[in-house]
Design a protein around this motif. Structure first.
Motif, PDB file in Angstrom:
ATOM      1  N   ARG A 163       0.555  -1.179  -0.118  1.00  0.00           N
ATOM      2  CA  ARG A 163       0.006   0.020   0.119  1.00  0.00           C
ATOM      3  C   ARG A 163       0.886   1.275   0.017  1.00  0.00           C
ATOM      4  O   ARG A 163       0.402   2.133   0.000  1.00  0.00           O
ATOM      5  CB  ARG A 163      -1.134   0.186   1.283  1.00  0.00           C
ATOM      6  N   TRP A 164       2.184   1.023  -0.042  1.00  0.00           N
ATOM      7  CA  TRP A 164       3.064   2.235   0.173  1.00  0.00           C
ATOM      8  C   TRP A 164       4.175   2.276  -0.851  1.00  0.00           C
ATOM      9  O   TRP A 164       5.215   1.615  -0.753  1.00  0.00           O
ATOM     10  CB  TRP A 164       3.788   2.572   1.651  1.00  0.00           C
ATOM     11  N   PRO A 165       4.241   3.175  -1.728  1.00  0.00           N
ATOM     12  CA  PRO A 165       5.195   3.325  -2.684  1.00  0.00           C
ATOM     13  C   PRO A 165       6.569   3.767  -2.067  1.00  0.00           C
ATOM     14  O   PRO A 165       7.819   3.437  -2.419  1.00  0.00           O
ATOM     15  CB  PRO A 165       5.071   4.365  -3.597  1.00  0.00           C
ATOM     16  N   LEU A 166       6.478   4.299  -0.855  1.00  0.00           N
ATOM     17  CA  LEU A 166       7.616   4.703  -0.086  1.00  0.00           C
ATOM     18  C   LEU A 166       7.314   4.744   1.308  1.00  0.00           C
ATOM     19  O   LEU A 166       6.119   5.332   1.777  1.00  0.00           O
ATOM     20  CB  LEU A 166       7.771   6.453  -0.577  1.00  0.00           C
ATOM     21  N   LEU A 167       8.227   4.227   2.191  1.00  0.00           N
ATOM     22  CA  LEU A 167       7.955   4.222   3.533  1.00  0.00           C
ATOM     23  C   LEU A 167       9.043   4.960   4.115  1.00  0.00           C
ATOM     24  O   LEU A 167      10.179   5.246   3.468  1.00  0.00           O
ATOM     25  CB  LEU A 167       8.176   2.752   4.045  1.00  0.00           C
ATOM     26  N   LEU A 168       8.870   5.556   5.420  1.00  0.00           N
ATOM     27  CA  LEU A 168      10.017   6.472   6.097  1.00  0.00           C
ATOM     28  C   LEU A 168      10.595   5.464   7.181  1.00  0.00           C
ATOM     29  O   LEU A 168      10.074   5.004   7.925  1.00  0.00           O
ATOM     30  CB  LEU A 168       9.371   7.570   6.645  1.00  0.00           C
ATOM     31  N   ALA A 169      11.925   5.510   7.036  1.00  0.00           N
ATOM     32  CA  ALA A 169      12.671   5.019   8.163  1.00  0.00           C
ATOM     33  C   ALA A 169      13.107   5.813   9.270  1.00  0.00           C
ATOM     34  O   ALA A 169      13.447   6.896   9.109  1.00  0.00           O
ATOM     35  CB  ALA A 169      14.173   4.428   7.549  1.00  0.00           C
ATOM     36  N   VAL A 170      12.613   5.578  10.598  1.00  0.00           N
ATOM     37  CA  VAL A 170      12.782   6.536  11.619  1.00  0.00           C
ATOM     38  C   VAL A 170      13.308   5.985  12.725  1.00  0.00           C
ATOM     39  O   VAL A 170      13.651   4.582  12.721  1.00  0.00           O
ATOM     40  CB  VAL A 170      11.134   6.602  12.210  1.00  0.00           C
ATOM     41  N   ASP A 171      14.270   6.851  13.345  1.00  0.00           N
ATOM     42  CA  ASP A 171      14.635   6.134  14.692  1.00  0.00           C
ATOM     43  C   ASP A 171      13.644   6.060  15.882  1.00  0.00           C
ATOM     44  O   ASP A 171      12.649   6.062  15.720  1.00  0.00           O
ATOM     45  CB  ASP A 171      15.904   7.179  15.075  1.00  0.00           C
ATOM     46  N   ASP A 172      14.266   5.803  17.123  1.00  0.00           N
ATOM     47  CA  ASP A 172      13.178   5.228  18.240  1.00  0.00           C
ATOM     48  C   ASP A 172      12.493   6.362  18.611  1.00  0.00           C
ATOM     49  O   ASP A 172      11.534   6.588  19.287  1.00  0.00           O
ATOM     50  CB  ASP A 172      13.912   4.553  19.351  1.00  0.00           C
ATOM     51  N   ASP A 173      12.955   7.791  18.240  1.00  0.00           N
ATOM     52  CA  ASP A 173      12.034   8.980  18.597  1.00  0.00           C
ATOM     53  C   ASP A 173      11.200   9.642  17.537  1.00  0.00           C
ATOM     54  O   ASP A 173      10.772  10.391  17.428  1.00  0.00           O
ATOM     55  CB  ASP A 173      13.085  10.118  19.053  1.00  0.00           C
ATOM     56  N   TYR A 174      11.171   8.475  16.446  1.00  0.00           N
ATOM     57  CA  TYR A 174      10.215   8.896  15.301  1.00  0.00           C
ATOM     58  C   TYR A 174      10.894   9.957  14.465  1.00  0.00           C
ATOM     59  O   TYR A 174       9.976  10.783  13.462  1.00  0.00           O
ATOM     60  CB  TYR A 174       8.733   9.344  15.710  1.00  0.00           C
ATOM     61  N   ALA A 175      12.258  10.393  14.563  1.00  0.00           N
ATOM     62  CA  ALA A 175      13.023  11.362  13.626  1.00  0.00           C
ATOM     63  C   ALA A 175      13.120  10.667  12.426  1.00  0.00           C
ATOM     64  O   ALA A 175      13.598   9.490  12.247  1.00  0.00           O
ATOM     65  CB  ALA A 175      14.368  11.650  14.372  1.00  0.00           C
ATOM     66  N   VAL A 176      12.615  11.261  11.291  1.00  0.00           N
ATOM     67  CA  VAL A 176      12.765  10.653   9.860  1.00  0.00           C
ATOM     68  C   VAL A 176      14.168  10.471   9.456  1.00  0.00           C
ATOM     69  O   VAL A 176      14.697  11.672   9.372  1.00  0.00           O
ATOM     70  CB  VAL A 176      11.832  11.339   9.013  1.00  0.00           C
ATOM     71  N   ARG A 177      14.749   9.404   9.083  1.00  0.00           N
ATOM     72  CA  ARG A 177      16.135   9.232   8.837  1.00  0.00           C
ATOM     73  C   ARG A 177      16.089   9.070   7.017  1.00  0.00           C
ATOM     74  O   ARG A 177      17.027   9.620   6.501  1.00  0.00           O
ATOM     75  CB  ARG A 177      16.893   8.033   9.480  1.00  0.00           C
ATOM     76  N   PHE A 178      15.479   8.316   6.553  1.00  0.00           N
ATOM     77  CA  PHE A 178      15.729   8.042   4.821  1.00  0.00           C
ATOM     78  C   PHE A 178      14.441   7.657   4.643  1.00  0.00           C
ATOM     79  O   PHE A 178      13.487   7.207   5.266  1.00  0.00           O
ATOM     80  CB  PHE A 178      17.033   7.354   4.673  1.00  0.00           C
ATOM     81  N   ALA A 179      14.308   7.521   3.148  1.00  0.00           N
ATOM     82  CA  ALA A 179      13.201   6.649   2.601  1.00  0.00           C
ATOM     83  C   ALA A 179      13.389   5.399   2.072  1.00  0.00           C
ATOM     84  O   ALA A 179      14.641   5.195   1.629  1.00  0.00           O
ATOM     85  CB  ALA A 179      12.781   7.528   1.504  1.00  0.00           C
ATOM     86  N   LEU A 180      12.309   4.455   1.979  1.00  0.00           N
ATOM     87  CA  LEU A 180      12.482   3.137   1.493  1.00  0.00           C
ATOM     88  C   LEU A 180      11.337   3.113   0.474  1.00  0.00           C
ATOM     89  O   LEU A 180      10.353   3.590   0.565  1.00  0.00           O
ATOM     90  CB  LEU A 180      12.315   2.294   2.633  1.00  0.00           C
ATOM     91  N   ASN A 181      11.929   2.633  -0.860  1.00  0.00           N
ATOM     92  CA  ASN A 181      10.918   2.384  -2.211  1.00  0.00           C
ATOM     93  C   ASN A 181      10.509   1.090  -2.050  1.00  0.00           C
ATOM     94  O   ASN A 181      11.142   0.133  -1.852  1.00  0.00           O
ATOM     95  CB  ASN A 181      11.652   2.872  -3.253  1.00  0.00           C
ATOM     96  N   THR A 182       9.159   0.960  -2.556  1.00  0.00           N
ATOM     97  CA  THR A 182       8.716  -0.602  -3.092  1.00  0.00           C
ATOM     98  C   THR A 182       8.422  -0.501  -4.671  1.00  0.00           C
ATOM     99  O   THR A 182       8.069   0.644  -4.820  1.00  0.00           O
ATOM    100  CB  THR A 182       7.506  -0.646  -1.845  1.00  0.00           C
TER     101      THR A 182
END
Lengths: 439, 439
Positions: free
Chosen positions: A418-437
């Protein structure tokens, strides 16, 4: 100068691509280079993203990758994680970097995606039968001598289809085929060992094909009766191993190693133990698991199966696989005291193996999210909405319009797609990078 | 030189884009310009595509577009088709070219997609509450003075959220807001007329906001009891109309026209008839339907609802809306006499409102497809497989490994979102062009 690794340019092109406003989860009002996502300073809990948004916790991913590498080392097996779960090239790369033998895929289109992004060995855990689909794979084997691919067959008709296509498009090396052993009343696969051996002999005889091993999928045996499952899975794996031995006794294998593969995400420990019984063959054995969902686990059906697996393996509760995937949405309406309507629906989260599990709430801004109290439950989803029932108590006051809600899911496969792009986050939910599907 | 129409470049860029091998449904072994798909000579029945493949029959699309244009003319209503169904810019364009008043969308991300491809008027049939989502829409209104957008509110908190964001990002024109009337126990929306009027007055008073009308969604009333539905829908539409009248009497509307909107894909005839009762207002009325699924209909739940609608409207059975969407897959295994395993699954076809309906079978090659006999039924789907049960009889011989099966679906919304690209075909299944979706 050494050539770049296969797929490196395709992977880096994802970081270079300009994302247009209108990508789910991203708060874009102007195009943004994907590689710049990590320096935007976005934090999900601050309300910086668009909602709903799918996040993957990097700490859980890292833990699960290491967990599976250790598991395989300990049990003397390899893993070709089922790539259909995520269809995410960056995660394929992480799995291969953590020792995966290859990537399992479900069809020819998925093989093309994996190859494009640098996967060098794939296991197609399905029969390829359509002419175009067989050709899409044969053409890769023809053009790329270093690319390895094995496919399944479970019928003489299927073997004939493969042989015809190989005959029409000759390869410099034979096409490796595994015979699928199935289960009565279930999906594909030969129903009896006799049938499986007949198909194996046909592969051995077919010009251009070579018998590489046997395959099964014990995941179809998963039921509500755990003890019955254990017996059924162990018995199925034993039948699969017996087939390998018979085919070896007949000298049917045409490869330098024998492949035996099974293993979904619920009982791969039993599969690994079963494979340990298989020794003394005339060729080296490569036992391969195919779990796809170990990487993210979930907060639903796999969490339950994995807890049982941890108990069988003697893993401490905190040391087992961790859920990595969450969907965050916003309370868009509080039309009744016990009801919150969330901005996520069937388009955003799995609903085929249980509805999402509400975990966290947070008023956008600094600070950590709070666990939702017992009794909060998503009772229904429409295409774009979820219905969150709230128990009596302070949560009814706290969960106001505009509040954020974080949910776990059940069955990662039907959320990833359901997601062309997901966001990789650290434990505080800061967005680090994107992952593509790529579905 | 006149400027190009808005979105024309974005639309043409879709035709110019190079599709890489690995797009579902396409048999690519090398990159192909999307605009060249129609000259490849592909025919689904010849087995030229990859499988599964999603096809849209152009004759049915054309018929349905004209049917709805005539329906709206006859009933004196407009339509803003729900774009979330297809999220397909080419279909948005066809709907607008056939008289649509605008496009309805579910959230800010979808608005950005529609705007990018040239949609000039959108109705967001939802509350926008997350800061980033409100801003994604406000920024469009700010930068593009000709772009029109209305959004919903159903609470004072929601009105305050909108007003805050407009205050922080002033517009040269007010933001148009509709009050949502809901249904007790159902989704979002004010539960009583009093509540709705309270929200309407708050909008009227809020700097930067303007009350544009009222909205409801009678589709939540769809049940198994047809007669009860008819009464409930007509009563709901009457309540919605009464609200418009009361707000007009109070002089709450701040626009030059009054919008009233409802209408899913099952009872839009009742909504249109209900809106006809609303006249004698102080401003011109624009009654807007929002059906999304009329465009493709289906072979499941909407086919049943539309047959009932046809009966109410006195439409001849053959003259009604036609199913346009089919998924074709291949028999990959015939493991038991009464079972065929197909190369399509939950990743490819809706399963939330009934499983796919097997319609056709065909051995790849020339000639027309044959209807499957009664008793053929898809009884289960996994992620990538469907289980087709076959009745006793000649079909068990005819349906061999490699055979093609064409299925209808139930609920277009949850099939479209499984396909980044669908193929438009003529009645002989020759592939004419591609349609893109943006989910």
């Amino acid at each position: 100068m050494n050539a770049l690794p296969h797929g490196a340019l395709a992977l880096s092109s994802l970081e270079e691509q300009m994302l247009q406003p209108g990508v789910k989860g991203l708060p874009l009002t102007a195009p943004l280079r994907q590689g710049a996502i990590g320096v935007q300073g976005w934090n999900v809990l601050h309300g910086d993203t668009s909602f709903p948004v799918a996040v993957l916790k990097t700490s859980a991913l890292r833990h699960n990758l290491e967990w599976m590498r250790d598991f395989c080392d300990r049990h003397g097996v390899r893993i070709a994680p089922h790539g259909k779960t995520t269809m995410c090239p960056q995660l394929f790369g992480a799995q291969l970097a953590n020792g995966a033998w290859g990537i399992t895929l479900a069809n020819a289109v998925q093989v093309r995606v994996a190859h494009r992004f640098g996967v060098r060995r794939v296991l197609v855990a399905n029969q390829l039968v359509a002419r175009s689909d067989v050709r899409m794979v044969l053409q890769l084997l023809h053009e790329d001598p270093g690319f390895e691919c094995v496919v399944l067959a479970d019928s003489l008709a299927g073997v004939a289809r493969l042989a015809e296509e190989v005959d029409a498009h000759p390869l410099t090396r034979p096409l490796s085929v595994l015979v699928e052993l199935g289960l009565s009343g279930e999906r594909a696969g030969c129903r009896t060992p006799e049938e499986a051996l007949t198909v194996a002999r046909a592969i051995e005889r077919a010009p251009g094909l070579v018998l590489a091993g046997f395959e099964g999928y014990e995941g179809l045996l998963v039921s509500d009766d755990h003890d019955a499952d254990l017996r059924a899975v162990s018995s199925f794996v034993a039948r699969l191993c017996a087939l390998v031995r018979e085919a070896d006794d007949e000298g049917l294998f045409g490869t330098r190693e024998i492949l035996v593969t099974a293993g979904g995400s619920s009982y791969f420990d039993l599969v690994a133990r079963g494979f340990q019984e298989l020794h003394g063959l005339s060729l080296p054995l490569v036992p391969v698991l195919r779990s796809g969902c170990y990487l993210t686990s979930d907060h639903g059906m796999y969490q339950r199966h994995i807890a049982a697996l941890d108990a069988r393996e003697g893993v401490e509760p905190d040391a087992g696989l961790r859920p990595a995937l969450e969907i965050w949405s916003v309370v868009q309406s509080r039309p009744e005291p016990g009801l919150a309507i969330l901005t996520m629906g069937k388009r955003d989260a799995s609903h085929d193996a249980g509805l999402p599990v509400p975990l966290w709430h947070h008023r956008p801004g600094p600070g950590a999210a709070h666990a939702l109290p017992d009794g909060c439950e998503i009772v229904k989803m429409n295409d774009q909405h979820a219905y969150l029932r709230l128990p009596e108590g302070p949560v009814r006051e706290m969960l106001a319009v505009g509040g954020l809600v974080g949910c776990g899911i059940s069955h990662p496969c039907t959320t990833f797609d359901r997601w062309p792009l997901l966001l990789a986050v650290d434990d505080d939910y800061a967005v680090r990078f994107a992952l593509n599907t790529f579905f």
